[in-house]
Write an enzyme that holds these catalytic residues in place. Structure first.
Site, PDB file in Angstrom:
ATOM      1  N   GLU A  78       3.313   2.112 -15.212  1.00  0.00           N
ATOM      2  CA  GLU A  78       3.257   2.029 -13.509  1.00  0.00           C
ATOM      3  C   GLU A  78       3.359   3.508 -12.933  1.00  0.00           C
ATOM      4  O   GLU A  78       3.736   4.033 -12.125  1.00  0.00           O
ATOM      5  CB  GLU A  78       3.477   1.003 -12.374  1.00  0.00           C
ATOM      6  CG  GLU A  78       5.232   0.963 -13.743  1.00  0.00           C
ATOM      7  CD  GLU A  78       5.971  -0.698 -12.537  1.00  0.00           C
ATOM      8  OE1 GLU A  78       5.527  -0.558 -11.937  1.00  0.00           O
ATOM      9  OE2 GLU A  78       6.560  -0.987 -13.311  1.00  0.00           O
ATOM     10  N   ASP A 136       2.728   1.456  -7.473  1.00  0.00           N
ATOM     11  CA  ASP A 136       3.606   2.310  -8.866  1.00  0.00           C
ATOM     12  C   ASP A 136       2.781   3.224  -9.516  1.00  0.00           C
ATOM     13  O   ASP A 136       2.867   4.388  -8.874  1.00  0.00           O
ATOM     14  CB  ASP A 136       5.012   1.541  -9.410  1.00  0.00           C
ATOM     15  CG  ASP A 136       6.205   1.198  -8.446  1.00  0.00           C
ATOM     16  OD1 ASP A 136       6.347   2.219  -6.989  1.00  0.00           O
ATOM     17  OD2 ASP A 136       6.705   0.182  -9.146  1.00  0.00           O
ATOM     18  N   CYS A 175      -0.974  -6.564 -12.110  1.00  0.00           N
ATOM     19  CA  CYS A 175       0.317  -7.557 -11.631  1.00  0.00           C
ATOM     20  C   CYS A 175       0.289  -6.808  -9.766  1.00  0.00           C
ATOM     21  O   CYS A 175       0.819  -6.949  -8.874  1.00  0.00           O
ATOM     22  CB  CYS A 175       1.259  -7.778 -11.967  1.00  0.00           C
ATOM     23  SG  CYS A 175       2.517  -5.986 -12.544  1.00  0.00           S
ATOM     24  N   HIS A 219       7.563  -4.017   0.610  1.00  0.00           N
ATOM     25  CA  HIS A 219       7.614  -5.050  -0.019  1.00  0.00           C
ATOM     26  C   HIS A 219       7.865  -5.813   1.580  1.00  0.00           C
ATOM     27  O   HIS A 219       7.399  -6.906   1.487  1.00  0.00           O
ATOM     28  CB  HIS A 219       9.235  -5.049  -0.414  1.00  0.00           C
ATOM     29  CG  HIS A 219       9.455  -4.605  -1.758  1.00  0.00           C
ATOM     30  ND1 HIS A 219       9.096  -3.649  -2.490  1.00  0.00           N
ATOM     31  CD2 HIS A 219       8.646  -5.746  -3.184  1.00  0.00           C
ATOM     32  CE1 HIS A 219       8.960  -3.229  -3.429  1.00  0.00           C
ATOM     33  NE2 HIS A 219       8.942  -4.296  -3.923  1.00  0.00           N
TER      34      HIS A 219
HETATM   35  C1  PEP Z   1       3.871  -2.173  -8.639  1.00  0.00           C
HETATM   36  O1  PEP Z   1       4.159  -1.433  -9.197  1.00  0.00           O
HETATM   37  O2  PEP Z   1       2.468  -2.372  -9.200  1.00  0.00           O
HETATM   38  C2  PEP Z   1       4.379  -3.717  -8.991  1.00  0.00           C
HETATM   39  C3  PEP Z   1       3.989  -4.697  -8.731  1.00  0.00           C
HETATM   40  O3  PEP Z   1       5.563  -3.996  -9.194  1.00  0.00           O
HETATM   41  P1  PEP Z   1       7.044  -3.896  -7.782  1.00  0.00           P
HETATM   42  O4  PEP Z   1       5.607  -3.676  -6.642  1.00  0.00           O
HETATM   43  O5  PEP Z   1       7.334  -5.057  -7.924  1.00  0.00           O
HETATM   44  O6  PEP Z   1       7.669  -1.992  -7.647  1.00  0.00           O
HETATM   45 MG    MG Z   2       6.650  -1.523  -9.504  1.00  0.00          MG
END
Ligand code: PEP
Ligand code: MG
Length: 585
Positions: free
Chosen positions: A436, A460, A507, A194
Site C-alpha cells: 500500500e 492507501d 483488499c 472510513h
Molecule cells: C487499504 O489501504 O487499501 C486498506 C485495505 O487498508 P485500510 O483501508 O484499512 O487503510
Molecule cells: Mg491501508
C-alpha cells in the site's frame, strides 16, 4: 427543492428523514451579569450539568449489544469528568466572583484544563483532553440549546434515518454500525475515508464532501440521497420523489436477482477460479460474510477492536475475538491484519496524533515495531487462534523488507514462547504483506520471496501514489484508481507475486467496485477481498468474464497514456459486457 452535490461513495438510493449531527462548538457568548441575576445563572449552569449527566446515563443504558464491550467505560469517563469539581464547581466560582455568564465561566475553565492536559508527558493522559472538550461541549449545548436532544438520539433509535454530519470518526462508525441507518451524508471526507468504507460495508448509499449539508438540512426534513451520482435533494417535489422511488425499486430488483448467486461457484466463463473474500471490522460483521457465501476473510481490520475504550484489549480478549471469527468461518481462511493504528485511525493516545502529518508518521507496522508492548500480545493472540482453523497473518503498510524480517523474527519468538509453555497452535501460519506504499509496489519482487502472499491495499496505495490525503475533501477530485501510475503499480505487484509463485490479493475498496473488476481480472488478479455487500455483484461479473480475452484488453489499458482514454476504454468494456446494469446505482 434544494439540490446539493458531493462525491457519491456508496451507491444506491435512499429516501428518508434527516438526522443532522451537529458537532461544531457553538460560538460562546461573553457578558457580565448584573448582581441580582447571579444566583439564577448559577442555577442555569447546574441544570445544564445535570441534563448532561442524565443524557450520558441514558446513552450508557442504551449501548447497542453490537458495540464493543468497553464502549461503556468510554461513557463512564465522561460521567467522571462531569462530576469532577474542576468542571462542576470551578465555573460556579467564576459566575459568583466575576459575574460572568455560565458559558464564559465554563469555557475559561475548560481552556485552563486543556492547557494542563497538553503539558502532560504521558500520551494517554495528554489525550484525555479530548474527553474534557467533549464533556464541555455537551454542557455548552445544554446551556445554549436546552431543548436539543440529538446527541441522545445518536445512541437510541436512528432506524431509517439519513445521517447528515460534518464528518464521522472511525469510532462513531463503530457506534453507528448495525443501527439500520438508511444513508450517510457528510460535508467532509473522501471516497476512501472510513465513513465511506463503513457505508459501503453496510450497503447503504453515502455521499461525502457535500459542502453546507449540515447548514442547509434540518433534522426530520425529507431527503433523497443518490449515492451513485453524489446528489442530495432536500424537500423534493412529488414527481421527483416518484421518479426516485421507481429507480430505487429497479435497484432492489437487481439486488434480489444477485441473491440467487449466493451458492454459485466463483469461476469465470473460461473456467478460472477466482477467490472472493470479505473485509470485516468486528466479529459481529461475520453474519454478513456468511450470508453472501464468501470464500473466507481477506482483511480483518483488528484496530477496530481498540476503539471506543480506555485500555487496549489484552491478549486474552483478542484471542477470544479472533477465535470467534475463525470458528464461525468453519474452515475457510481468515486473514488477520495486525494493528493498523495511527494515520486517520487514532485511538486514545496510541499513534501519532501529535504528528504534523499522521499519514506519513508512526502508523501501522511502524508503530507496532516501535513499541512491541502492543504488538506482542496481538501476535500471541493470532498465533494461538490458529489452533481453531486456517489463519493468515497480514502486515500493513510495509515500506521496506527489513520490516518483514523483524515481524517474522517476532513471530518466531512468540511461537517459541508458546511452545515452551505447551500452548497449541497451527504448525503453519502463512504471513503476507500489504502493498500500500508505492515503494513496496515498485519493489514488490524484493518482498515476495519472504512472504506467503501479497495483498494490495489500494486505499492507501492511491493516497500515497497520487499524494492525496484520503480524508481531505479538497483533493478528492484527484482520487482515481485508474490513474496510469496506480494501474502500473498493481500490475507490477501481481507480476512480482507470480514470479515468486505466491498469490496476490487486493483488499482495498477498488476490489469491491464493479467498475474495475474486469480490468483487474485482465491484469491477472485472482483474489478479491471486499465489503460483503459488494460480493455478489462482483461474482456475477467474474462468472460472465472470459479472462483470457480481458488480458488483451488490460494490455491496451496499460498502453493508454491519457487518463481520459483509459476511462473511456474501461467504460466501453463495462457497457459492452453488461449493458442492462450500467444505469443501475
Ligand atoms: C487499504 O489501504 O487499501 C486498506 C485495505 O487498508 P485500510 O483501508 O484499512 O487503510
Ligand atoms: Mg491501508
Amino acid at each position: 427543492m434544494l439540490s446539493l452535490h458531493g462525491k457519491g461513495v456508496s451507491s444506491g438510493i435512499s429516501i428518508g428523514k434527516a438526522f443532522v449531527l451537529q458537532r461544531d462548538r457553538p460560538e460562546v457568548p461573553e457578558y457580565v451579569l448584573p448582581r441580582h441575576l447571579i444566583e439564577d445563572e448559577v442555577e442555569r449552569f447546574l441544570q445544564a450539568v445535570e441534563r448532561s449527566r442524565a443524557q450520558l446515563q441514558r446513552i450508557r443504558n442504551h449501548i447497542p449489544s453490537t458495540a464493543p464491550a468497553e464502549t461503556a467505560s468510554f461513557i463512564d469517563t465522561h460521567l467522571l469528568i462531569l462530576q469532577d469539581t474542576m468542571i462542576s464547581e470551578e465555573p460556579v466560582k467564576n459566575i459568583r466572583e466575576r459575574q460572568w455568564n455560565a458559558e464564559l465561566a465554563l469555557d475559561t475553565q475548560s481552556k485552563r484544563l486543556v492547557d494542563v492536559f497538553e503539558k502532560m508527558e504521558d500520551p494517554y493522559l495528554r489525550n484525555r483532553k479530548t474527553d474534557v472538550i467533549q464533556v464541555v461541549d455537551r454542557i455548552l449545548r445544554n446551556l445554549m440549546t436546552p431543548g436539543d436532544d440529538e446527541h441522545e438520539r445518536l445512541s437510541t433509535d436512528l432506524s431509517g434515518y439519513i445521517v447528515v454530519a460534518t464528518d464521522l470518526t472511525p469510532a462513531d462508525a463503530v457506534l453507528l454500525k448495525h443501527r439500520n441507518i438508511s444513508a450517510f451524508v457528510t460535508t467532509l471526507g473522501g471516497p476512501i475515508s472510513h465513513t465511506a468504507i463503513l457505508a459501503r460495508s453496510l450497503d447503504i448509499p453515502a455521499i461525502v464532501g457535500v459542502h453546507g449539508a449540515t447548514q442547509y438540512v434540518r433534522t426530520e426534513e425529507e431527503l433523497i440521497v443518490d449515492g451513485k451520482r453524489g446528489v442530495l435533494l432536500v424537500a423534493a417535489e412529488r414527481e421527483i420523489l416518484a421518479e426516485f422511488r421507481r429507480r430505487k425499486s429497479d435497484i432492489d430488483r437487481f439486488r434480489h436477482h444477485l441473491e440467487l448467486l449466493k451458492t454459485s461457484e466463483s469461476v469465470s466463463a473460461d473456467g478460472q477460479r477466482i477467490s472472493l473474500m470479505a473485509n470485516i471490522e468486528l466479529p459481529d460483521d461475520i453474519k454478513a460474510v456468511l450470508q453472501v457465501g464468501a470464500d473466507g476473510i481477506g482483511l480483518y481490520r483488528t484496530e477496530f477492536l481498540f476503539m471506543n475504550r480506555k485500555e487496549p484489549p489484552g491478549e486474552e480478549e483478542q484471542y477470544e475475538a479472533y477465535s470467534r471469527v475463525i470458528r464461525a468461518l468453519s474452515g475457510k481462511p481468515v486473514t488477520i491484519r495486525t494493528l493498523d493504528l495511527g494515520g486517520d485511525k487514532q485511538v486514545n493516545g496510541i499513534g501519532s496524533s501529535q504528528a504534523v502529518n499522521p499519514a506519513l508518521g508512526l502508523r501501522a507496522v511502524r508503530l507496532c515495531l516501535n513499541d512491541t508492548s502492543l504488538f506482542r500480545p496481538q501476535l500471541r493472540a493470532i498465533v494461538r487462534s490458529s489452533a481453531h482453523g486456517p489463519v493468515r497473518l497480514m502486515i500493513p503498510m510495509l515500506s521496506n523488507v527489513g520490516e518483514v524480517f523483524r515481524v517474522l523474527d517476532l513471530i518466531k519468538e512468540v511461537k517459541a514462547e508458546l511452545s515452551d509453555n505447551g500452548v497449541r497452535f497451527a504448525e503453519r501460519l502463512p504471513v503476507g504483506g500489504m502493498i500500500e506504499v508505492p515503494a513496496a509496489a515498485i519493489a514488490a519482487d524484493l518482498f515476495a520471496p519472504h512472504l506467503d502472499f501479497l495483498s494490495i491495499g489500494t486505499n492507501d496505495l492511491i493516497q500515497y501514489t497520487l499524494a492525496i490525503d484520503r480524508i481531505d475533501d479538497t483533493v478528492n477530485y484527484l482520487y482515481d484508481p485508474l490513474h496510469p501510475s496506480v494501474i502500473r503499480l498493481i500490475k507490477t505487484t501481481i507480476d512480482a507475486g507470480r514470479g515468486a509463485g505466491i498469490p496476490v490479493a487486493m483488499c482495498g475498496e477498488m476490489a469491491g467496485d464493479a467498475r474495475y473488476t474486469r480490468l483487474l481480472l485482465g491484469l491477472g488478479l485472482t483474489e478479491f477481498s471486499m465489503h460483503p455487500a459488494a460480493l455478489l455483484e462482483i461474482k456475477q461479473i467474474v462468472r460472465s468474464s472470459d479472462i483470457d480475452e480481458l488480458a488483451g484488453f488490460a494490455a491496451n489499458v496499460l498502453q493508454a497514456g491519457r487518463m481520459e482514454a483509459l476511462h473511456a476504454l474501461v467504460d466501453e468494456l463495462n457497457e459492452r459486457a453488461s449493458p442492462e446494469n450500467t444505469n443501475l446505482s
